[in-house]
Design an enzyme around this catalytic site. Structure first.
Site, short mmCIF file in Angstrom:
data_model
loop_
_atom_site.label_atom_id
_atom_site.label_comp_id
_atom_site.label_asym_id
_atom_site.label_seq_id
_atom_site.Cartn_x
_atom_site.Cartn_y
_atom_site.Cartn_z
N SER A 210 0.84 -1.20 0.00
CA SER A 210 0.00 0.00 0.00
C SER A 210 0.88 1.24 0.00
O SER A 210 0.59 2.23 -0.66
CB SER A 210 -0.94 -0.01 1.21
OG SER A 210 -0.18 0.07 2.40
N ARG A 214 0.50 3.38 -3.32
CA ARG A 214 -0.24 4.62 -3.13
C ARG A 214 0.50 5.79 -3.78
O ARG A 214 -0.06 6.56 -4.56
CB ARG A 214 -0.44 4.91 -1.65
CG ARG A 214 -1.13 6.26 -1.41
CD ARG A 214 -1.23 6.60 0.05
NE ARG A 214 -1.97 5.58 0.79
CZ ARG A 214 -1.42 4.74 1.64
NH1 ARG A 214 -0.12 4.79 1.87
NH2 ARG A 214 -2.14 3.85 2.26
N ASN A 218 -0.81 7.69 -7.25
CA ASN A 218 -1.11 9.12 -7.24
C ASN A 218 -0.26 9.87 -8.25
O ASN A 218 -0.76 10.72 -9.00
CB ASN A 218 -0.87 9.70 -5.84
CG ASN A 218 -2.09 9.57 -4.98
OD1 ASN A 218 -3.04 10.31 -5.13
ND2 ASN A 218 -2.07 8.60 -4.09
#
Lengths: 340, 156
Positions: A210, A214, A218
C-alpha cells in the site's frame, strides 16, 4: 507533440510513459533499449536509467542542500537556507515525536530523507511534461521519464526498504514475540495458527504494497493528466485559426518547437514585466491569454488554463503524498517497536 | 512499467541517502537547534533574573533613601538643639563674666575709696594740727594734742 488522430495520440502517451532502459537484451546483449518492445524483452535484467538518474540526482540535491545547511548550523541567529532547513527538520521532528514512541536514532533522519526526497521527486511532475524529454531528444536521448515517483520500481524500492527495516526491528525488538504476533493473533488458540498466520501475513505484506503503490498511483495519475492536458496544445492542429491558432495555420499537424519557444518567451516576458511593475495584472492575464490563443488557438488557451489549474492542485498532492509516505513509514516502524 | 533491477537500485540508493542523512545532516542540525534552544532559554532566564535583581536593588535604594532622610533629619534636629545649647551657655557665661567684672569693679572702687579716705584722714589730721599749732602757737603739748587730733580724725 501529437496531432489529433488517435494513433499518434496513443503513441504520444505511450512514448511519455516509456522509461529509458538499459539492460540485457536476449539478442543485443547489454544495451539501451531502442523501443518499448526491446525494453519489454529485457525482462528483469534491466535498469531504468532515467528514473535512477533523476532519483539519485535529486537525492544528491537533498544531501547537498541539507549538508551545506548543517555545516553552517550555528547556535546563534539562523539565516536564510538554515532557517528553511531548520523549519523542515523541526516539522519532521515534531511528526516523528508524535507518532513514534520507541528509542531509535534512525527513524527521524529516515523520515526526513523520505519526505524531502519524495517531495523533490514528485516536484519533477510540475515541470512541463515535454520540456526535458524534448530537450533530451534533441541531444539524442529518445525516452525520458523525469518523475521518478511515477516508476513503480522507485516507489516499491523505497517501500521494500522500509519493509526490510520493519522486519529487522520487529525481530530485533520482539524476538519470538514477533512470531507469536504472527501466529497467535487475533485468535489466541493453537488450532487457529494457520488462519492467524495467513491473516497476519497478508496484513504485514499489505503495508509495503500500500505504501509503494499509493505513491506510485497518485503520481502516475497526476502525470497522466498532465500528459493529457499537454495534448490540448496541439489538439487544434489543422482545425483553423480559431481552434488551432497560428500554429495550425503555419505548421499544420507538425508543430514546431521554435514557434512555441517564441510564444513561451512572450508569455514569460509579460509575466516578468508584471513582476517589475510595468504591466498591470489584468493586462498581464489578458496578454498571456491573447498570446496563447494566437499561438495555439482556443485549445491551447484551454490547455494552458487547465495545466495551470492542475499544477496548482498538484502542489498539494505532491506534498501530501510525500508526507503520507513519511508518516506511514514512521507509524509502521513504531508498530515494529511496540510489544503487544 | 515492469519490475526490474531498478527496484534494488533504488533500495541501495535509499539506504545510502538515509545513512548520509543520519550521519552528516540530522544530528548536526538537531544539535545546533537544541543548543540554541538552551541558549535562548538561558538568556530568558538571565533576563528575568536581572529584572528581579533590578527590582530588589530599586527597593533597597528606596529603603536606604528613607533611612538616610531620617538620619539627616535627626542630625539637623541635634544640630539645632546643640546650637541653642551653645547660645544658652554663652549667655550664661556672659552673665557670669559680667557679674564677676561688676564685683571686681566694685571691689576696686571700694579700695580706691578707702585709700582716698585714708589719704584724706592723713591730710585732715595734718591740716588740723597745723591749724591748731598756728592758733595755739607753741604752748601746746604736741604729744597730747596729736592723740586728741588722731581721735578726732578717726571719727571722720
Amino acid at each position: 507533440m501529437a496531432g489529433e488522430n488517435p494513433a499518434s495520440t496513443t503513441e504520444y502517451i505511450q512514448h511519455h510513459l516509456q522509461n529509458l532502459v538499459y539492460g540485457l537484451h536476449p539478442e543485443n546483449g547489454w544495451s539501451l533499449a531502442r523501443s518499448a518492445e526491446e525494453a519489454a524483452d529485457m525482462g528483469f535484467w534491466a535498469i531504468h536509467v532515467d528514473s535512477m538518474a533523476w532519483s539519485i540526482g535529486l537525492g544528491l540535491l537533498f544531501c547537498w542542500i541539507f549538508r551545506s545547511a548543517a555545516t553552517r548550523a550555528t547556535t546563534g541567529v539562523p539565516q536564510g537556507l538554515l532557517n528553511f532547513v531548520e523549519l523542515v527538520v523541526e516539522f519532521i521532528d515534531g511528526s516523528v515525536k508524535d507518532s513514534f514512541h520507541g528509542n531509535n536514532k534512525m527513524v527521524a533522519p529516515l523520515a526526513l530523507t523520505i519526505f524531502v526526497w519524495i517531495f523533490l521527486m514528485n516536484f519533477m511532475d510540475l515541470l512541463p511534461v515535454d520540456l526535458i524529454p524534448s530537450l533530451l531528444s534533441l541531444a539524442g536521448v529518445h525516452y525520458q521519464k523525469v518523475v521518478p515517483s511515477t516508476d513503480p520500481n522507485i516507489t516499491m524500492g523505497m517501500a521494500l526498504a522500509v519493509f526490510v527495516l520493519m522486519l529487522y526491528y520487529s525481530i530485533k525488538i520482539k524476538g519470538s514475540g514477533f512470531v507469536a504476533e504472527l501466529t497467535m493473533h487475533p485468535f489466541n488458540h493453537w488450532a487457529f495458527i494457520p488462519i492467524n498466520l495467513f491473516m497476519e501475513t497478508v496484513g504485514l505484506l499489505a503495508k509495503p504494497f500500500s505504501l509503494g503503490l499509493r505513491l506510485f498511483g497518485n503520481m502516475y495519475a497526476g502525470e497522466m493528466i498532465f500528459i493529457l492536458i499537454a495534448m490540448m496544445f496541439a489538439a487544434g492542429a489543422g482545425t483553423g485559426l480559431v481552434a488551432g491558432g497560428l500554429n495550425a495555420q503555419l505548421f499544420g499537424e507538425y508543430t514546431n518547437g521554435w514557434f512555441w519557444l517564441i510564444i513561451f518567451t512572450l508569455v514569460v516576458g509579460v509575466c516578468w514585466l508584471n513582476l517589475k511593475g510595468r504591466v498591470s495584472t489584468i493586462k498581464t492575464v489578458l496578454l498571456c491569454m491573447i498570446f496563447m490563443t494566437l499561438g495555439g488557438g482556443v485549445f491551447a488557451l484551454g490547455g494552458g488554463l487547465m495545466q495551470w489549474g492542475w499544477a496548482v492542485f498538484h502542489i498539494l498532492v505532491i506534498t501530501l503524498q510525500a508526507f503520507i509516505f513519511m508518516v506511514l513509514t514512521v507509524v509502521y516502524l513504531s508498530m515494529a517497536h511496540e510489544e503487544h | 512499467m515492469n519490475i526490474n533491477l531498478t527496484l534494488f537500485g533504488q533500495m541501495v540508493t535509499f539506504a545510502f541517502f538515509v545513512w548520509f542523512c543520519m550521519k552528516y545532516v540530522w544530528p548536526v542540525i538537531i544539535e545546533a537547534m537544541d543548543e540554541r534552544q538552551q541558549k535562548i532559554a538561558d538568556g530568558l532566564d538571565a533576563a528575568e533574573r536581572a529584572m528581579r535583581d533590578l527590582e530588589s536593588a530599586q527597593s533597597q535604594v528606596s529603603d536606604r533613601m528613607q533611612i538616610a532622610k531620617q538620619e539627616a533629619a535627626g542630625i539637623i534636629d541635634q544640630a539645632n538643639k546643640r546650637a541653642g545649647q551653645i547660645v544658652e551657655e554663652a549667655k550664661q557665661q556672659a552673665i557670669a563674666e559680667g557679674d564677676r567684672l561688676k564685683v571686681a569693679a566694685a571691689a576696686e572702687i571700694d579700695q580706691e575709696l578707702n585709700r582716698a579716705k585714708e589719704e584724706l584722714r592723713g591730710a585732715v589730721a595734718g591740716l588740723a594740727l597745723a591749724g591748731a599749732e598756728r592758733i595755739l602757737e607753741a604752748s601746746v603739748d604736741d604729744a597730747a594734742n596729736r592723740a586728741l587730733v588722731e581721735q578726732l580724725a578717726a571719727q571722720l
